[in-house]
Design an enzyme around this catalytic site. Structure first.
Site, PDB file in Angstrom:
ATOM      1  N   LYS A  67       0.684  -1.275   0.133  1.00  0.00           N
ATOM      2  CA  LYS A  67      -0.096   0.112   0.016  1.00  0.00           C
ATOM      3  C   LYS A  67       0.920   1.313   0.028  1.00  0.00           C
ATOM      4  O   LYS A  67       1.824   1.243   0.695  1.00  0.00           O
ATOM      5  CB  LYS A  67      -0.875  -0.018   1.293  1.00  0.00           C
ATOM      6  CG  LYS A  67      -1.994   1.218   1.356  1.00  0.00           C
ATOM      7  CD  LYS A  67      -3.265   0.802   0.704  1.00  0.00           C
ATOM      8  CE  LYS A  67      -4.234   1.764   0.534  1.00  0.00           C
ATOM      9  NZ  LYS A  67      -3.800   2.983  -0.605  1.00  0.00           N
ATOM     10  N   LYS A  91       5.092   2.147   8.485  1.00  0.00           N
ATOM     11  CA  LYS A  91       3.710   2.896   8.903  1.00  0.00           C
ATOM     12  C   LYS A  91       2.775   2.025   8.918  1.00  0.00           C
ATOM     13  O   LYS A  91       1.886   2.396  10.000  1.00  0.00           O
ATOM     14  CB  LYS A  91       3.726   4.076   7.704  1.00  0.00           C
ATOM     15  CG  LYS A  91       2.671   5.081   8.075  1.00  0.00           C
ATOM     16  CD  LYS A  91       2.331   5.797   6.844  1.00  0.00           C
ATOM     17  CE  LYS A  91       3.711   6.599   6.254  1.00  0.00           C
ATOM     18  NZ  LYS A  91       3.144   7.724   5.079  1.00  0.00           N
ATOM     19  N   LYS A 103       5.111   2.319  -3.028  1.00  0.00           N
ATOM     20  CA  LYS A 103       5.099   3.773  -3.211  1.00  0.00           C
ATOM     21  C   LYS A 103       5.179   3.805  -4.872  1.00  0.00           C
ATOM     22  O   LYS A 103       5.948   3.034  -5.540  1.00  0.00           O
ATOM     23  CB  LYS A 103       5.957   4.428  -2.853  1.00  0.00           C
ATOM     24  CG  LYS A 103       5.826   5.926  -2.582  1.00  0.00           C
ATOM     25  CD  LYS A 103       4.816   6.120  -1.443  1.00  0.00           C
ATOM     26  CE  LYS A 103       4.537   7.548  -1.230  1.00  0.00           C
ATOM     27  NZ  LYS A 103       3.909   7.769   0.207  1.00  0.00           N
ATOM     28  N   THR A 187      -4.977  12.131   6.890  1.00  0.00           N
ATOM     29  CA  THR A 187      -3.618  12.443   7.341  1.00  0.00           C
ATOM     30  C   THR A 187      -3.186  13.603   8.237  1.00  0.00           C
ATOM     31  O   THR A 187      -2.724  13.169   9.376  1.00  0.00           O
ATOM     32  CB  THR A 187      -2.739  12.808   5.947  1.00  0.00           C
ATOM     33  OG1 THR A 187      -3.065  11.825   4.992  1.00  0.00           O
ATOM     34  CG2 THR A 187      -1.406  12.836   6.460  1.00  0.00           C
ATOM     35  N   ASN A 218      -2.648  18.767   0.987  1.00  0.00           N
ATOM     36  CA  ASN A 218      -3.487  18.505   1.568  1.00  0.00           C
ATOM     37  C   ASN A 218      -3.170  18.081   3.205  1.00  0.00           C
ATOM     38  O   ASN A 218      -4.169  18.525   3.922  1.00  0.00           O
ATOM     39  CB  ASN A 218      -3.746  17.043   1.094  1.00  0.00           C
ATOM     40  CG  ASN A 218      -4.874  16.062   1.810  1.00  0.00           C
ATOM     41  OD1 ASN A 218      -4.457  15.495   2.923  1.00  0.00           O
ATOM     42  ND2 ASN A 218      -6.070  16.213   1.262  1.00  0.00           N
ATOM     43  N   SER A 356      -7.285   5.091   4.250  1.00  0.00           N
ATOM     44  CA  SER A 356      -7.351   4.249   2.856  1.00  0.00           C
ATOM     45  C   SER A 356      -7.643   2.942   3.090  1.00  0.00           C
ATOM     46  O   SER A 356      -8.374   2.107   2.340  1.00  0.00           O
ATOM     47  CB  SER A 356      -5.921   4.392   2.532  1.00  0.00           C
ATOM     48  OG  SER A 356      -5.407   5.560   1.794  1.00  0.00           O
TER      49      SER A 356
HETATM   50  N1  GLU Z   1       0.708   8.942   0.545  1.00  0.00           N
HETATM   51  C1  GLU Z   1       0.029   8.574   1.831  1.00  0.00           C
HETATM   52  C2  GLU Z   1       1.274   8.311   2.704  1.00  0.00           C
HETATM   53  O1  GLU Z   1       2.560   8.578   2.429  1.00  0.00           O
HETATM   54  C3  GLU Z   1      -1.064   7.822   1.834  1.00  0.00           C
HETATM   55  C4  GLU Z   1      -0.745   6.444   1.367  1.00  0.00           C
HETATM   56  C5  GLU Z   1      -2.151   5.460   1.279  1.00  0.00           C
HETATM   57  O2  GLU Z   1      -3.247   6.129   1.750  1.00  0.00           O
HETATM   58  O3  GLU Z   1      -1.747   4.539   0.779  1.00  0.00           O
HETATM   59  O4  GLU Z   1       1.050   7.873   3.885  1.00  0.00           O
END
Ligand code: GLU
Length: 428
Positions: A67, A91, A103, A187, A218, A356
């Protein structure tokens, strides 16, 4: 000089000094599982064909399908995407959601593209990585300079190719296309819950706390809004072009957003309806913002903002990392010695990926939750993770960052070792 990735891995290696880790698990977590690089041909509005480069990295999937967001930025490179995927792995483990880390990134300045070009690029990227993603394989989401509209195009492209409506392949979609309520500010909201817990535990007078936020995307906008609504003093804000600082008052995030949308830049204004007044402020650079005399500093933009060059000049007592990787490993050590508390990215900004996860669950169940339910569950996840990291921090007498890595690594390591280690196989 070690690159971003090598330095990030050191954060994990530091944590492994605090508990027993097999060589197998260590090696596994020091290497990405797989990486794809794609060329994305886009027919531009002027008729020319341009080829953009895109990446997707699956870092580790021991705890679930991978993810992580997709970043559109001119400075994207493989090292960065790999590092961001590494951070996603830890994370997701910190907040205990059943995902691994991934990513994606495309080397592009999206501000230079028309909306039509942006749509073609986004669909082209999905065609390029189609086999690499899926609800049970890897689930992308927004990141720097991507948003819900782009996620909507991407989910649609995936569904067209597979000839099956597949909303669970991507999160952060518009609510009208199967997105989750509450994903937009998740976030920031996750960090907000943690800041409030922290303030409660330390008996801080929230109305007196002075906050500087670097970045007005955001994450940056929403954290400024949420804290402002609670009476925190937002004394400085910035975007990629620079920032503003008010010594005396508090900035009004909604007014500033409104003006930014109209003029394309941040300005110190307070608007009621259509009437906007200037408020007393001075202009600051992004570097100056970091060094302001504030209680809480929130880097909410990009990596490597607080380095060995400016760490000594940071005056905030608390740093909450809403960006990924804003503090270098050298700066981290300087700040720890100075007694500055850092709530690390893998905990502080985990609210986004948590909602998410809720979106993915809702898509798969076909059963959608009310905003209150989303926020209640997000709060529970964030506060639980915060408590666990606090416990690890007290037990090991270390920084929040190392404690978060210890807590996350233990889960990852246990899963890897459950499949058998060298010790197990040698014993026959
Ligand atoms: N881009 C966000 C992060 O760095 C969210 C990633 C997601 O929701 O999968 O955590």
């Amino acid at each position: 000089m070690p690159g971003l990735f090598e330095n990030a891995v050191k954060q994990f290696e530091k944590a492994t000094r605090f508990f027993k880790v097999s060589d197998d698990a260590k090696k596994t977590l020091e290497n990405p599982k797989q990486i794809i690089e794609v060329s994305i041909p886009v027919r531009m509005d002027n008729g020319k064909l341009e080829i953009f480069k895109g990446y997707r990295v699956h870092y580790n999937d021991i705890l679930g399908p991978t993810k992580g967001g997709i970043r559109y930025h001119p400075n994207v490179d493989m090292d960065e995407v790999k590092t961001l995927a590494f951070w996603m792995t830890f994370k997701c483990a910190v907040v205990g959601i059943p995902f691994g880390g991934a990513k994606g990134g495309v080397i592009v300045n999206p501000k230079k593209l028309s909306k039509q070009e942006l749509e073609r690029l986004s669909r082209g990227y999905i065609r390029g990585i189609y086999e690499f993603i899926g609800p049970d394989i890897d689930i992308p989401a927004p990141d720097v300079y991507t948003n819900e509209t782009i996620m909507g195009w991407m989910a649609d492209e995936y569904s067209r190719i597979s000839r099956k409506l597949t909303p669970a392949v991507i999160t952060g979609k518009p609510v009208s296309l199967g997105g989750s309520k509450g994903r937009d500010d998740a976030t920031a909201r996750g960090a907000y819950y943690i800041i409030r817990e922290y303030a409660k535990k330390h008996n801080l007078d929230e109305k007196k706390l002075r906050v500087a936020v670097q970045g007005f995307g955001n994450a940056g906008y929403h954290i400024a809004r949420l804290l402002h609504d609670d009476g925190y003093k937002i004394v400085a804000l910035s975007d990629s072009k620079g920032g503003i600082y008010t010594k005396t008052g508090s900035l009004h995030p909604d007014s500033i957003l409104k003006v930014k949308q109209e003029k394309g830049m941040i300005d110190g204004v307070y608007c009621r309806g259509t009437v906007c007044d200037d408020i007393e402020h001075e202009d600051v650079t992004n570097e100056q913002l970091l060094e302001l005399d504030v209680d809480i500093l929130i880097p909410a933009a990009l990596e490597n903002q607080i380095t060995e060059k400016n760490a000594d000049r940071i005056k905030a007592k608390l740093i909450v990392e809403l960006a990924n990787g804003p503090t270098t490993i050298e700066a981290d050590e300087i700040l720890f010695k100075k007694g500055v508390t850092i709530i690390p990215d893998i905990l502080a900004n985990a609210g986004g990926v948590s909602v998410s996860y809720f979106e993915w669950v809702q898509n798969r169940a076909g059963y959608y939750w009310e905003l209150e339910t989303v926020q209640e569950r997000l709060k529970k996840l964030m506060v639980m993770a915060f408590e666990e990291v606090l416990k690890a921090r007290e037990e090991h007498k270390t920084s929040f960052r190392t404690a978060a890595y210890i807590y996350a690594s233990k889960k990852l390591v246990a899963a890897i070792e459950a499949k058998g280690t060298e010790e197990f196989f040698r014993r026959g």
